[in-house]
Design an enzyme around this catalytic site. Structure first.
Site: not given
Lengths: 416, 142
Positions: A131, A209, A212, A235, A373
Site C-alpha cells: 500500500h 503491515d 488488513q 479497520k 492505493c
C-alpha cells in the site's frame, strides 16, 4: 498457509449485524450492503457506547492528574494497552505504542529507527504489493539518505510471494524488510512468520503491515516474531484516528523520540531534557483517549467472537464470491485461488470499475473502485483500476448473491 | 434506476462504445493532460490550431464510461470552433456538470451529461478531458 480453528462452531452474521446500527438503513431504497471493509470497517454499539461513556462520565486528561476523573481516564487508557498486548499476544505491554494509525506508525519507524540506523548504500526490501502507506515513507527516507529500495516481485494475478523469492532477495546490503501481512488489492496472506524468520537469520529488521490482517485473523506476535508490527483501529471495528505500533522493546529503547512535547518527557529544564521509557517516549501530547478507549472495546468485541472464526467467515465469503465471479464473461479476478483473505478484486474488459461501483451503489451496495492505493502493483499487472468487494463479520452469503445479481445487470447494460 | 438511466443516456453509451477522434495527433500544436489521481483515469487532448480555429481535436487515454464519452463529445463539439468559442463551450459544459441546468442553445450531446450533477463523485470524471482541453488552450495562448 492455513488458519487453525480453535472454536468448533461458526457464528451467525445475522445476529452480529444487529450490533451495528449503521447497517440498519437503506441506500437508494435498498438495504445497505457494505462491502468496503478493506477501506474501513463499521463499528458495533459496544464501541460507540464505550466512547460515549468515556466522554459522558470519565473525560479528563491522562497521566498527570490527582483527581478522580483523571485517574479513571488514565486507567481506561492504560488498560487498553493490556488489551492490545493480549490481542496481539505481544511479549509485553511496554511494546505497545498508540499512534494515529498504520500510516503514522510506519512513518514513526522511518523517522526514528530507520533514520538512526540506515546509511547511504543500505537497502530497504519491500514487496510490489505494498500500500502507498508502506511505500512513500520509505521513498522519502531513501531520497533523503541515499538508500536503495528493492521490491520482491509479484509475478502473476495470484500474487503469491514465496519464501524462496524472499530468501534470495535478503542480501547483505538489506537492512530492513517491510511487507504487508495481507494485500488489500490481491487478498494474499503472506507467510509473515516464515518471512520474519528468514530475515532474523540474516540480521535484517522486519516491519509487518497488519492494516488488513489485525481485524481479520488471529495475530500471535510471539509466534510471528517481527521487530515491528502496525495496524489501524478503524479497520478492526474501532474508531478512526487511532492505531498501534508494536516494537521489540530493545529497539524501542534505542530509538530517538518521534514527536517532542508533554507526556513523553522525564524531566525538562531550559537547557536539557530527558525522555520517558517506551512506550510513553513515543506518545507526545495529550493522546486520543476516547479513540483508544473505543479501540479497546472493538478488540474485546472481536476476541469474544474469535479471530479464527472471523477469518474463516471472511474467507468463506470471498471464496464463494471468487468462484461465482469467475463465471462472468470478460472478467479478470485477482488474488490467490487458495487461502484467500476476505476480499476479492476484479476487472471487466468491457466495464470500467467506476461505472460498476456507481451501478452497485444504486442497489445499495458499497464497493470500492480504483487503484486501492497500490498504483505500482496495478501498473505491474497492466491495470488502471479494479472493483473490490471486501467482507467482514456482518456480511452474508445472501449479500454476495445480491452483488452477483447486480454485476450481471450492469454487464448486460453496458454490453447488450 | 431512473437516475442511472439519466446518467448513462444513449448519447453517453454510444460515445463510450465508439469514441470519436480517439487517436494521437502528430500534427498537434497544443496538448493538455487530465488525470484523476484518486482512480488512475487519464486522458490527453490534442489540438491542431490553425489561425484562430481548432482544425482538429483528438484524445487518447483510459477511464470510465463517463470520462471516455465526455472526452469523445468534447472532440466533436470543439472541432471547428475558434479558441474563444472553445473556451466558452468548456465553461458551458462545466455549468451543466455542476448544476444540471441546460441552456437553450446547448448542443444535445453536451446536455446528455446533465444527470451527472446528482452524482458528485462522478463530476470529476466528466470534466477530466475538458480541463485538459482548457489547459491546452491556455498553453497555446502563451
Amino acid at each position: 498457509m492455513t488458519i487453525e480453528t480453535k472454536h468448533s462452531t461458526s457464528f451467525d452474521p445475522e445476529i452480529q449485524r444487529k450490533n451495528f446500527p449503521i447497517l440498519q438503513q437503506e441506500i437508494h431504497g435498498k438495504p445497505l450492503i457494505y462491502l468496503d471493509n478493506g477501506a474501513t470497517t463499521q463499528k458495533p454499539s459496544a464501541v460507540l457506547e464505550a466512547m460515549d461513556h468515556y466522554y459522558r462520565k470519565d473525560n479528563s486528561n491522562v497521566h498527570r492528574g490527582i483527581h478522580t476523573l483523571s485517574n479513571r481516564a488514565t486507567e481506561s487508557f492504560e488498560q487498553v494497552r493490556d488489551t492490545v498486548a493480549n490481542f496481539l499476544n505481544a511479549p509485553s505491554r511496554e511494546e505497545i505504542v498508540f499512534t494515529k494509525g498504520t500510516t503514522e506508525a510506519i512513518n514513526l519507524v522511518a523517522r526514528t529507527w530507520a533514520e538512526q540506523n540506515l546509511n547511504e548504500g543500505d537497502v530497504i526490501l519491500l514487496t510490489e504489493m505494498e500500500h502507498h502507506s508502506n511505500l512513500v515513507p520509505w521513498q522519502l527516507l531513501a531520497q533523503r539518505k541515499g538508500l536503495e529500495i528493492r521490491y520482491v516481485p509479484v509475478t502473476d494475478d495470484e500474487g503469491i510471494l514465496t519464501t524462496e523469492q524472499v530468501d534470495k532477495m535478503l542480501t547483505p546490503e538489506v537492512k530492513l524488510f517491510a511487507f504487508t501481512h495481507i494485500s488489500n488489492t490481491l487478498g494474499v496472506v503472506n507467510p509473515a512468520r516464515e518471512f520474519c524468520a528468514l530475515a532474523r537469520k540474516k540480521g535484517v529488521v522486519t516491519l509487518v503491515d497488519g492494516a488488513q490482517s489485525a481485524g481479520h485473523m488471529p495475530i500471535d506476535l510471539q509466534d510471528m516474531q517481527p521487530d515491528f508490527f502496525v495496524f489501524s483501529g478503524h479497520k478492526t471495528a474501532g474508531p478512526t484516528g487511532v492505531g498501534v505500533l508494536y516494537g521489540r522493546f530493545e529497539l524501542l529503547e534505542q530509538m530517538p523520540p518521534f514527536h517532542g512535547g508533554g507526556e513523553m518527557i522525564d524531566r525538562v529544564s531550559f537547557d536539557r531534557v530527558t525522555f520517558k521509557k517506551p512506550p510513553h517516549k513515543f506518545e507526545a501530547g495529550t493522546p486520543n483517549i476516547a479513540e483508544v478507549v473505543g479501540l479497546g472495546a472493538s478488540l474485546k468485541y472481536l476476541s469474544n467472537i474469535g479471530m479464527d472464526r472471523i477469518f474463516a467467515h471472511d474467507h468463506e465469503l470471498a471464496a464463494y464470491a471468487d468462484e461465482h465471479l469467475r463465471s462472468l464473461p470478460g472478467i479478470r479476478v485477482l488474488g490467490p485461488r487458495q487461502n484467500r483473505a476476505g476480499l476479492v478484486s476484479f476487472h471487466f474488459d468491457k466495464v470500467h470499475a467506476h461505472d460498476l461501483v456507481t451501478f452497485a451503489d444504486m442497489d445499495g451496495i458499497a464497493l470500492r473502485g480504483g487503484h486501492h492505493c497500490t498504483q505500482p502493483l496495478m501498473e505491474k499487472l497492466g491495470l488502471h483500476s479494479t472493483a473490490r468487494a471486501s467482507f467482514y463479520l456482518y456480511n452474508t452469503k445472501q449479500e454476495v448473491d445480491r452483488l452477483l445479481e447486480n454485476l450481471n445487470k450492469t454487464l448486460s447494460f453496458f454490453t447488450s | 434506476m431512473q437516475n442511472l438511466l439519466e446518467l448513462y443516456q444513449a448519447v453517453i453509451l454510444d460515445h463510450n462504445r465508439n469514441p470519436r477522434n480517439f487517436r494521437t495527433l502528430p500534427a498537434a500544436n497544443a496538448q493538455g493532460r487530465g488525470e484523476n489521481p484518486a482512480c488512475g483515469d487519464q486522458y490527453e487532448v490534442f489540438l491542431r490550431i490553425e489561425k484562430e480555429a481548432l482544425a482538429e481535436v483528438t484524445f487518447q487515454g483510459s477511464g470510465c464510461a463517463i470520462s471516455r464519452a465526455s472526452a469523445s463529445v468534447l472532440t466533436t463539439e470543439l472541432t471547428g470552433q475558434t479558441r474563444a468559442e472553445a473556451k466558452e463551450s468548456i465553461k458551458a459544459f462545466q455549468t451543466v456538470i455542476e448544476t444540471g441546468e441546460i441552456a437553450e442553445s446547448l448542443p444535445v450531446s453536451m446536455a446528455a451529461f446533465s444527470g451527472i450533477h446528482k452524482f458528485p463523485a462522478r463530476r470529476k470524471c466528466a470534466m477530466l478531458a475538458w480541463e485538459a482541453a482548457m489547459q491546452a488552450l491556455e498553453e497555446a495562448n502563451r
